[in-house]
Enzyme design. Structure first.
Site, mmCIF file in Angstrom:
data_model
loop_
_atom_site.group_PDB
_atom_site.id
_atom_site.type_symbol
_atom_site.label_atom_id
_atom_site.label_comp_id
_atom_site.label_asym_id
_atom_site.label_seq_id
_atom_site.Cartn_x
_atom_site.Cartn_y
_atom_site.Cartn_z
ATOM 1 N N CYS A 3 -25.331 -42.739 34.720
ATOM 2 C CA CYS A 3 -26.091 -41.950 33.751
ATOM 3 C C CYS A 3 -26.096 -40.485 34.164
ATOM 4 O O CYS A 3 -25.542 -40.096 35.195
ATOM 5 C CB CYS A 3 -27.525 -42.470 33.629
ATOM 6 S SG CYS A 3 -28.503 -42.240 35.134
ATOM 7 N N CYS A 6 -27.252 -39.610 37.679
ATOM 8 C CA CYS A 6 -26.235 -39.722 38.733
ATOM 9 C C CYS A 6 -25.453 -38.409 38.840
ATOM 10 O O CYS A 6 -25.215 -37.900 39.936
ATOM 11 C CB CYS A 6 -25.274 -40.867 38.428
ATOM 12 S SG CYS A 6 -26.017 -42.483 38.197
ATOM 13 N N ASP A 483 -0.047 -12.669 14.379
ATOM 14 C CA ASP A 483 1.255 -12.038 14.541
ATOM 15 C C ASP A 483 2.172 -12.565 13.428
ATOM 16 O O ASP A 483 2.034 -13.710 12.993
ATOM 17 C CB ASP A 483 1.825 -12.391 15.912
ATOM 18 C CG ASP A 483 3.223 -11.831 16.110
ATOM 19 O OD1 ASP A 483 3.397 -10.620 15.942
ATOM 20 O OD2 ASP A 483 4.132 -12.633 16.400
#
Length: 813
Positions: A3, A6, A483
């Site tokens: 989770c 952690c 461009d």
């Protein structure tokens, strides 16, 4: 790791080392660490172990060579930083992923199978499946006999205890073991909440039954009585089953989310057919290499410079340039474009593309981590490993989330005891419901799973996004600078006309500069051919589309091109060089002015203007300080450009066309694709493109620049976001945040749309993950939520976050 808590714990432990910065990714179980030179690998691994995990440092198979820019003093360049991978919780319990972390690249640019194994966090599918099946088979009878009076029998409580015990202590073991490890290191995670909730429910029930063994000796009483009994074996069992089901579905869904990256990394060819000694073959005796012994080798043994043969139906083993043969190459798996590309001598082919028709002989140019496929894998992996800025809020909340929930559960239990006058049963139900409704897992998955799905789908479409922060930048972009050549137009210019002016000494000795092959047209226009041969000879050193058109035009006329020496290129200006002792300049502006020692004569300038007013792009040719001629080339607008620009406008973007070409050509192109005349900027040099970008930024615009050439790189870097066309140069791609591997402007639109959609999904995930807890915890604390329903809702929240992210995999289908 299971989770967001952690993740936060590992990041905090690593961050306590002076100068160390770490970003931990939950689904990949990977930490990207930047550390000062004095910090050893052992110190980093020890910090992870203090957080309750083990780790190892792995070499990234897609890492690029060391960067040359000066790093922050005392720190290693981030491009060289190793990746630390969690190797499961210390002790290697059931459900950890220890034992399969040997980093390797089986083939150059191919799948890093260690990386693939980390697309699931926590227990893997094969670990979860037997536990889930066992829990479901045992929980169902426990639920039925506990909740349906008609199915009860004397002393059914003991049967519920016996059936639920394996569920609580075996099926739920991954939750308990993770909670114990976290507690041993003075922290808590989502597993702590689950473990405490399950054990408290089961333990309280077991104690009650042991203290009153005959409490279920009698049956009957109806549902009303059953709702208030003090045995919660079914709660513990069903919570465990629901959470295991959620983890299993989550693991399957994340595997699907990461499938695009796995497919990308597995694209490469398994073997290659070498042609040793091809250069020494007699090209005049049939097809080159026909008499040479072919040798089939694994693709990883191919080296730059090797000559390979690629037959129809075979994959190109590595990036290469075609030496002989013509064919159509299917690059759809890399670029997302379904139409095969025609290639011939001199054209580049990308490793992992499929040769569909003719036989090709090609010289390998890049292998291993340098190949386009490997770079794609690195970019996609890096993007999935990073964190969006929006995810930092989730990290900060998760750092205190679990301890707060534990405190709230205890507070809820205490308040209910006071309110009910010491009735433990409702207090226990409310406290356990608070524990199991909380879901920091959804917070931890919200961002990385969205990135897995979004960047994975982008890679299938030939779009590479450098990192999660790019997704957030796309939301604010309001102006797109395009461009012209190679972006809006085909970029494959063709020679239109050659107008000689004066070739000086070359007229007296034509053989000095032109050696025709007798092809049609070579003798019919000797003056044109002399000018064209000199211009093409010096342009062989340039990558510009105009240069390629001039060189191709000369070869089509059968002209042999002399070698160029002292070559120099001025971005946006032109090229110079020495061809057989003559100083040749090709270009416009200062390059030609410097070569002539002054401005262009007026009478020749009129001819130049006439060529450009007809819609062609013209360049001057000067030889030994004298004007030699004018060469004109033409380009065509891509069929998809007008529709793509219309879609850009629908996204709320203002497109501008910026080009070094003349105003007449630029205006024609702008009108053809739907760009307003005031948004067409012509005759600009590369530094002027940067000025255009900065001028727009000064006006408060957030600017994205789209380009494909070396001369676009400064503007790509200066823009708030750079988007490089994949048909362009490596320099352009390095300067960009997004690369589209095709040459279609429609892919730029897809890149922006998909980026915005990915960010929207991540934000939606985070919103619902937060909202779920904000609403669910108070409802549970008020006693309005059965713990079993809370467990199901908790499991569902993580699954829904993943399924919501998987919607991105359907984009563009």
């Amino acid at each position: 790791m299971t989770c967001a808590s952690c993740v936060g714990r590992v990041e905090r432990k690593l961050g306590k080392i002076d100068g160390v910065e770490a970003s931990v990714n939950l689904p990949l179980e990977r930490a990207t660490v930047t550390a000062p030179e004095g910090v050893s690998d052992a110190e980093l691994i020890a910090a992870v172990e203090k957080a309750g995990y083990t780790a190892r440092v792995r070499e990234d198979p897609h890492a690029r060579p060391a960067v040359t820019t000066a790093p922050t003093p005392g720190a290693e360049p981030t491009a060289d930083a190793g990746a630390m991978e969690d190797a499961g919780h210390a002790g290697g319990p059931a459900g950890s992923s220890t034992g399969h972390h040997a980093a390797r690249g089986d083939r150059p640019g191919h799948a890093d199978h260690d990386h693939v194994n980390h697309l699931e966090h926590g227990p893997r599918e094969d670990v979860l499946r037997p536990r889930l099946i066992g829990a479901a088979l045992l929980s169902l009878p426990v639920l039925l006999i506990s909740m349906v009076p008609a199915l009860q029998f004397p002393h059914w409580g003991w049967a519920a205890l016996a059936l639920s015990a394996p569920v609580v202590f075996w099926a739920a073991w991954p939750f308990h073991s993770a909670a114990v490890r976290a507690g041993r290191h003075g922290s808590s995670t989502m597993d702590t909440l689950v473990s405490v909730g399950v054990l408290v429910s089961w333990g309280y029930s077991a104690i009650e039954l042991l203290l009153d063994p005959g409490m279920t000796a009698h049956v009957g009483g109806g549902m009303a009585a059953m709702m208030h009994h003090s045995l919660y074996f079914e709660t513990a069992a069903v919570i465990t089953t629901f959470l295991l089901l959620g983890r299993w579905l989550e693991a399957r869904a994340k595997r699907e989310a990461g499938a695009a990256l796995r497919a990308l990394l597995d694209l490469g060819a398994a073997q290659a057919t070498l042609l040793p000694g091809w250069d020494s073959a007699d090209a005049g005796d049939g097809p080159s290499g026909a008499r040479l012994a072919e040798r089939v080798v694994p693709a990883e043994q191919v080296n730059p410079g090797d000559v390979v043969v690629v037959r129809p139906g075979e994959k190109v083993p590595s990036d290469a340039v075609v030496l002989e043969g013509t064919s159509a190459v299917d690059a759809s798996l890399l670029t997302g474009e379904s139409v095969p590309v025609e290639v011939g001598p001199g054209d580049e082919v990308t490793g992992a593309t499929l040769n569909t028709s003719g036989r090709l002989i090609a010289r390998v140019t890049r292998t291993g981590a340098d190949t386009t496929l490997a770079q794609m894998g690195r970019l996609v992996s890096d993007a999935q490993t990073g964190k969006a800025r929006v995810a930092r809020l989730a990290d900060r909340i998760s750092a205190v989330f679990v301890p707060v929930v534990l405190a709230l559960a205890v507070l809820t239990f205490a308040v209910w005891l006071l309110v009910t006058g010491g009735d433990v049963a409702p207090a226990l139900r409310a406290g356990v419901a608070v524990l199991v409704i909380a879901c920091p897992c959804a917070l931890g998955l919200a961002t990385p799973v969205g990135l897995l799905a979004g960047t994975g789908r982008a890679s299938q479409l030939g779009i590479l996004i450098r990192g999660p922060e790019v997704l957030e930048d796309t939301r604010t972009v309001d102006t797109l600078v395009l461009d012209k050549t190679g972006t809006v137009t085909e970029g494959r210019m063709r020679l239109a006309a050659v107008r000689p002016v004066s070739v000086g000494e070359a007229e007296a000795s034509p053989d000095a500069s032109v050696r025709g092959t007798g092809a049609p047209g070579a003798a019919a226009h000797p003056a044109e051919d002399r000018v064209l041969a000199l211009a093409a000879a010096v342009e062989t050193g340039s990558e510009h589309p105009i240069a390629r058109a001039i060189v191709d035009g000369a070869r089509e006329r059968g002209l042999d091109l002399a070698a160029v020496q002292d070559f120099a290129s001025t971005p946006g200006g032109g090229v110079t060089g020495v061809v057989e002792g003559r100083r040749v300049a090709v270009g416009r502006g200062s390059v030609v002015d410097d070569a002539l020692g002054g401005p262009i004569p007026a009478e020749h300038a009129e001819a130049f203007a006439a060529a450009e007013s007809a819609g062609a792009t013209a360049v001057w040719v000067a030889v030994d300080g004298r004007l030699a001629g004018i060469v004109s080339v033409t380009d065509t607008v891509k069929p998809s450009s007008a529709a793509a620009i219309a879609r850009l406008k629908d996204l709320g973007l203002r497109p501008l066309l910026v080009t070094g070409d003349n105003a007449a050509v630029a205006a024609q192109v702008g009108a053809a694709v739907g760009i307003a005349p005031e948004d067409v900027v012509a005759g600009v040099r590369p530094e002027d493109k940067v000025d255009v970008v900065r001028r727009l930024q000064a006006e408060g615009r957030v600017v994205a620049m789209v380009g494909d050439g070396v001369n676009d790189a400064p503007a790509l870097a200066a823009a708030d976001m750079g988007i490089a066309m994949g048909s362009g140069t490596d320099v352009a791609r390095e300067a960009a945040q997004i690369t589209v591997l095709g040459d279609d402007l429609d892919q730029v639109v897809q890149a922006l749309e998909l980026s915005r959609r990915t960010l929207a999904i991540i934000r939606m995930n985070l919103f619902w993950a937060f909202a779920y807890n904000v609403l669910g915890i108070p409802i549970a604390a008020l006693g309005l939520l059965n713990p079993m329903i809370a467990g199901g809702a908790m499991a569902a929240s993580s699954v829904l976050v993943v399924l919501n992210s998987l919607r991105l995999t359907r984009y563009g289908r």
